[in-house]
Enzyme design. Sequence first.
Site, PDB file in Angstrom:
ATOM      1  N   ASN A 132     -12.830  -3.024   2.003  1.00 23.21           N
ATOM      2  CA  ASN A 132     -13.946  -2.037   2.047  1.00 23.21           C
ATOM      3  C   ASN A 132     -14.919  -2.139   0.976  1.00 23.21           C
ATOM      4  O   ASN A 132     -14.381  -2.240  -0.271  1.00 23.21           O
ATOM      5  CB  ASN A 132     -13.261  -0.597   2.107  1.00 23.21           C
ATOM      6  CG  ASN A 132     -12.521  -0.468   3.247  1.00 23.21           C
ATOM      7  OD1 ASN A 132     -13.108  -0.745   4.516  1.00 23.21           O
ATOM      8  ND2 ASN A 132     -11.349   0.024   3.223  1.00 23.21           N
ATOM      9  N   HIS A 152     -10.290  -5.394  -3.547  1.00 25.36           N
ATOM     10  CA  HIS A 152      -8.962  -5.574  -3.045  1.00 25.36           C
ATOM     11  C   HIS A 152      -8.904  -5.994  -1.792  1.00 25.36           C
ATOM     12  O   HIS A 152      -9.870  -5.313  -0.945  1.00 25.36           O
ATOM     13  CB  HIS A 152      -7.945  -4.283  -3.090  1.00 25.36           C
ATOM     14  CG  HIS A 152      -8.573  -3.159  -2.620  1.00 25.36           C
ATOM     15  ND1 HIS A 152      -9.311  -2.210  -3.429  1.00 25.36           N
ATOM     16  CD2 HIS A 152      -8.329  -2.559  -1.604  1.00 25.36           C
ATOM     17  CE1 HIS A 152      -9.924  -1.201  -2.804  1.00 25.36           C
ATOM     18  NE2 HIS A 152      -9.293  -1.298  -1.627  1.00 25.36           N
ATOM     19  N   GLY A 195     -16.446   3.266   2.470  1.00 22.77           N
ATOM     20  CA  GLY A 195     -15.344   4.273   2.299  1.00 22.77           C
ATOM     21  C   GLY A 195     -14.430   3.603   1.501  1.00 22.77           C
ATOM     22  O   GLY A 195     -13.441   4.139   1.451  1.00 22.77           O
ATOM     23  N   GLN A 196     -14.924   2.799   0.390  1.00 26.19           N
ATOM     24  CA  GLN A 196     -14.099   2.243  -0.751  1.00 26.19           C
ATOM     25  C   GLN A 196     -13.674   3.309  -1.698  1.00 26.19           C
ATOM     26  O   GLN A 196     -14.434   4.153  -1.875  1.00 26.19           O
ATOM     27  CB  GLN A 196     -14.727   1.257  -1.383  1.00 26.19           C
ATOM     28  CG  GLN A 196     -13.759   0.432  -2.373  1.00 26.19           C
ATOM     29  CD  GLN A 196     -14.691  -0.581  -3.323  1.00 26.19           C
ATOM     30  OE1 GLN A 196     -15.884  -0.832  -2.958  1.00 26.19           O
ATOM     31  NE2 GLN A 196     -13.846  -1.343  -4.291  1.00 26.19           N
ATOM     32  N   ASP A 254       0.991  -1.214   0.098  1.00 22.65           N
ATOM     33  CA  ASP A 254      -0.192  -0.104   0.097  1.00 22.65           C
ATOM     34  C   ASP A 254       0.861   1.211  -0.039  1.00 22.65           C
ATOM     35  O   ASP A 254       1.820   1.333   0.662  1.00 22.65           O
ATOM     36  CB  ASP A 254      -0.948   0.077   1.348  1.00 22.65           C
ATOM     37  CG  ASP A 254      -2.162   0.930   1.111  1.00 22.65           C
ATOM     38  OD1 ASP A 254      -3.299   0.589   1.170  1.00 22.65           O
ATOM     39  OD2 ASP A 254      -1.953   2.159   1.226  1.00 22.65           O
ATOM     40  N   ILE A 255       0.501   2.075  -0.826  1.00 25.56           N
ATOM     41  CA  ILE A 255       1.259   3.407  -0.914  1.00 25.56           C
ATOM     42  C   ILE A 255       1.270   4.388   0.290  1.00 25.56           C
ATOM     43  O   ILE A 255       2.107   5.058   0.486  1.00 25.56           O
ATOM     44  CB  ILE A 255       1.017   4.203  -2.033  1.00 25.56           C
ATOM     45  CG1 ILE A 255       1.909   5.064  -2.732  1.00 25.56           C
ATOM     46  CG2 ILE A 255      -0.427   5.102  -1.770  1.00 25.56           C
ATOM     47  CD1 ILE A 255       1.705   5.589  -4.102  1.00 25.56           C
ATOM     48  N   HIS A 276      -6.860  -5.829   2.119  1.00 25.85           N
ATOM     49  CA  HIS A 276      -5.769  -5.198   2.676  1.00 25.85           C
ATOM     50  C   HIS A 276      -5.115  -6.325   3.687  1.00 25.85           C
ATOM     51  O   HIS A 276      -6.126  -6.949   4.530  1.00 25.85           O
ATOM     52  CB  HIS A 276      -6.163  -3.998   3.692  1.00 25.85           C
ATOM     53  CG  HIS A 276      -6.769  -2.978   2.985  1.00 25.85           C
ATOM     54  ND1 HIS A 276      -6.178  -1.706   2.765  1.00 25.85           N
ATOM     55  CD2 HIS A 276      -7.927  -2.669   2.235  1.00 25.85           C
ATOM     56  CE1 HIS A 276      -6.837  -0.786   2.192  1.00 25.85           C
ATOM     57  NE2 HIS A 276      -8.087  -1.365   1.798  1.00 25.85           N
TER      58      HIS A 276
END
Length: 124
Positions: free
Chosen positions: A91, A104, A97-98, A33-34, A106
């Site tokens: 999400n 995907h 809150g996607q 994740d960035i 996490h």
Amino acid sequence: MAYDNENIFAKILRGEIPNNTVYEDENILAFHDIAPKTPVHVLVIPKGAYIDMDDFAANGTAAEIGNFFAKVGEIARGLGVHEQGYRMVTNNGENAGQIVPHFHVHIMGGQKIKEGSMARGMNN
Ligand code: AMP
């Protein structure tokens, strides 16, 4: 709702945006994740064009779905977070809150996660 080919993960899959790859095969890509919320924070995505968990569960084949979640487990093991534990979150849609409309999950680990905390805002 139709799949948006211009979402950021679609661009990553086409190689238009770089990513820090953890694992890749013909069906799956996993990358860091960035904006990691935990010391280990990896995203796992199917290469198929699925908007969210609801779309994947409804329209993915049983083989695709089974293989995906088996690989999520393998990737977590490869990251070394399986023994101390990790959180796997997805999400799904607006209420969750996607942000990115490509399904995907996490994988979050490397620290104790506070009771009741979510994928986002967990350190607040
Ligand atoms: P969500 O859609 O709410 O499950 O979260 C999307 C996640 O994608 C967030 O944790 C972002 O930090 C992450 N993200 C957004 N853009 C990128 C990118 N280019 N590379 C890696 N992770 C990203």
